[in-house]
Design an enzyme around this catalytic site. Structure first.
Site, PDB file in Angstrom:
ATOM      1  N   TYR A   1      -1.352  11.929  -8.732  1.00 52.49           N
ATOM      2  CA  TYR A   1      -2.435  11.084  -9.296  1.00 52.49           C
ATOM      3  C   TYR A   1      -3.481  11.765 -10.169  1.00 52.49           C
ATOM      4  CZ  TYR A   1      -0.002   8.023  -5.907  1.00 52.49           C
ATOM      5  OH  TYR A   1       1.008   7.327  -5.536  1.00 52.49           O
TER       6      TYR A   1
ATOM      7  N   TYR B   1      10.704  -2.515  -8.538  1.00 52.01           N
ATOM      8  CA  TYR B   1       9.808  -1.324  -8.347  1.00 52.01           C
ATOM      9  C   TYR B   1       9.192  -1.510  -6.809  1.00 52.01           C
ATOM     10  CZ  TYR B   1       5.134   0.582  -8.125  1.00 52.01           C
ATOM     11  OH  TYR B   1       4.112   1.543  -8.053  1.00 52.01           O
TER      12      TYR B   1
ATOM     13  N   LYS C   1       8.907   7.139  -7.498  1.00 55.47           N
ATOM     14  CA  LYS C   1       8.827   7.303  -8.815  1.00 55.47           C
ATOM     15  C   LYS C   1       9.602   8.393  -9.552  1.00 55.47           C
ATOM     16  CE  LYS C   1       4.402   5.217  -8.497  1.00 55.47           C
ATOM     17  NZ  LYS C   1       2.988   5.295  -8.688  1.00 55.47           N
TER      18      LYS C   1
ATOM     19  N   SER D   1       5.167   6.197  -3.729  1.00 57.69           N
ATOM     20  CA  SER D   1       5.230   6.688  -5.277  1.00 57.69           C
ATOM     21  C   SER D   1       6.024   8.012  -5.260  1.00 57.69           C
ATOM     22  CB  SER D   1       3.696   6.923  -5.585  1.00 57.69           C
ATOM     23  OG  SER D   1       3.209   5.936  -6.144  1.00 57.69           O
TER      24      SER D   1
ATOM     25  N   VAL E   1       1.228   6.813  -1.068  1.00 55.94           N
ATOM     26  CA  VAL E   1       0.390   6.096  -0.293  1.00 55.94           C
ATOM     27  C   VAL E   1       1.008   5.790   1.154  1.00 55.94           C
ATOM     28  CG1 VAL E   1      -0.934   5.398  -2.124  1.00 55.94           C
ATOM     29  CG2 VAL E   1       0.492   3.827  -1.098  1.00 55.94           C
TER      30      VAL E   1
END
Length: 315
Positions: free
Chosen positions: A244, A192, A70, A67, A262
């Site tokens: 998060y 993605y 992102k 992530s 992660v």
């Protein structure tokens, strides 16, 4: 140039502090390939704006960016289609939900709330599909930001993500049905997964974090890599959404713009001072690295890195 002994010693002490918490975490298992990670691995890198590099532990160990990608996806999307189009598809508000939650999409808040959750990153990946070469462009941008032109895909993790990625496909199809995605849902979600599966180490991410901390300029070369307005957006979202549904606690306790993944990485930026990255695959229940969190917690406290630190930065 003399090395900063305070940084060196504090980093070593932070590693020892963090090791006492590693047993409380568990490696990610919902992506089968990530379940092979060693929860005792711990590595860190700090790079200062004056060019000093500090390493500790397993900093050479490669892991998938997950992530943390992102933030790079958002940069590429903004560079490709611009502010108005990106934020017509995705919002900027924290969710309070898990990173892979479908709840908001299912309750007809059809636009993902921010680009740092899975649904939001899939929407920004859709914007990147407007690029002439989405895969090559993303790889080139990642290599440039991380200052390593040998960064590659971890093919085993990519295939594992594709096989296990049904929740992400569900998000993509929901958004395609609501016309948020403009391209084929399977093609977007494959991009993605691919973005999340690039293999990096702690030094790579510290290089990237340093560029963000210096307003998009690599302080060692003086080259502008990312536009000012994009850096501002990315760092703001890192503060509010980067960890998060633990982002508020992280902002309060540690107080630096950061992004977790992660795969076990957390990358953080200290304005005009340094880029940091820490790796440990043992995750807490919210999907953030236990060891990386604790290293950054220690560094923030003893080096005065919190953006609201009354005593100011010690380095």
């Amino acid at each position: 140039m003399a090395r900063n002994e305070l940084i060196e010693k504090t980093l070593a002490d932070a590693m020892e502090y963090a090791r006492t918490f590693l047993h409380t975490g568990k490696v990610a298992t919902y992506i089968p390939e990530l379940a092979k990670g060693d929860p005792d691995r711990l590595g860190a890198c700090i790079i200062t704006t004056d060019g000093e590099v500090y390493h500790a532990g397993d900093w050479r160990q490669e892991f998938t960016i997950q992530s943390i990608s992102k933030t790079i996806t958002l940069i590429m999307a903004l560079q490709t289609v611009g502010y108005e189009k990106v934020f017509s598809k995705v919002g900027v508000e924290p969710t309070g939900d898990a990173f892979n939650s479908l709840v908001r999409l299912e309750t007809k808040n059809t636009h993902p709330l921010n680009p740092m959750i899975n649904a939001g990153a899939i929407a920004t990946a859709d914007c990147c599909m407007d690029s002439k070469d989405p895969y090559g462009g993303f790889l080139a941008l990642t290599r440039k930001l991380c200052r390593r032109d040998t960064i590659q895909l971890d093919g085993a993790v990519f295939e594992s993500e594709k096989k296990a990625g049904m929740r992400n496909r569900s998000m993509a199809y929901l958004m395609r049905g609501d016309n948020i995605l403009e391209h084929d849902a399977e093609e977007v979600v494959d991009l993605y997964f691919w973005m999340c599966s690039l293999s990096v180490n702690a030094e790579d991410l510290a290089n990237y974090a340093l560029v963000l901390s210096n307003n998009g300029v690599d302080p060692r070369s003086g080259v502008k890599l990312v536009e000012d307005w994009i850096v501002r957006i990315v760092k703001t979202l890192m503060v509010t959404c980067g960890l998060y549904d633990a982002s508020g606690e992280f902002a309060m306790k540690i107080g630096i713009p950061a992004k977790s993944g992660v795969g076990g990485g957390i990358m953080g930026t200290v304005e005009r001072k340094m880029g940091l990255a820490v790796f440990n695959p043992a995750l807490d229940p919210k999907g953030n690295s236990v060891g990386a969190y604790r290293v950054l917690e220690y560094l923030s406290h003893y080096l005065g890195l919190h953006y609201f630190s009354g005593s100011g930065c010690a380095v």
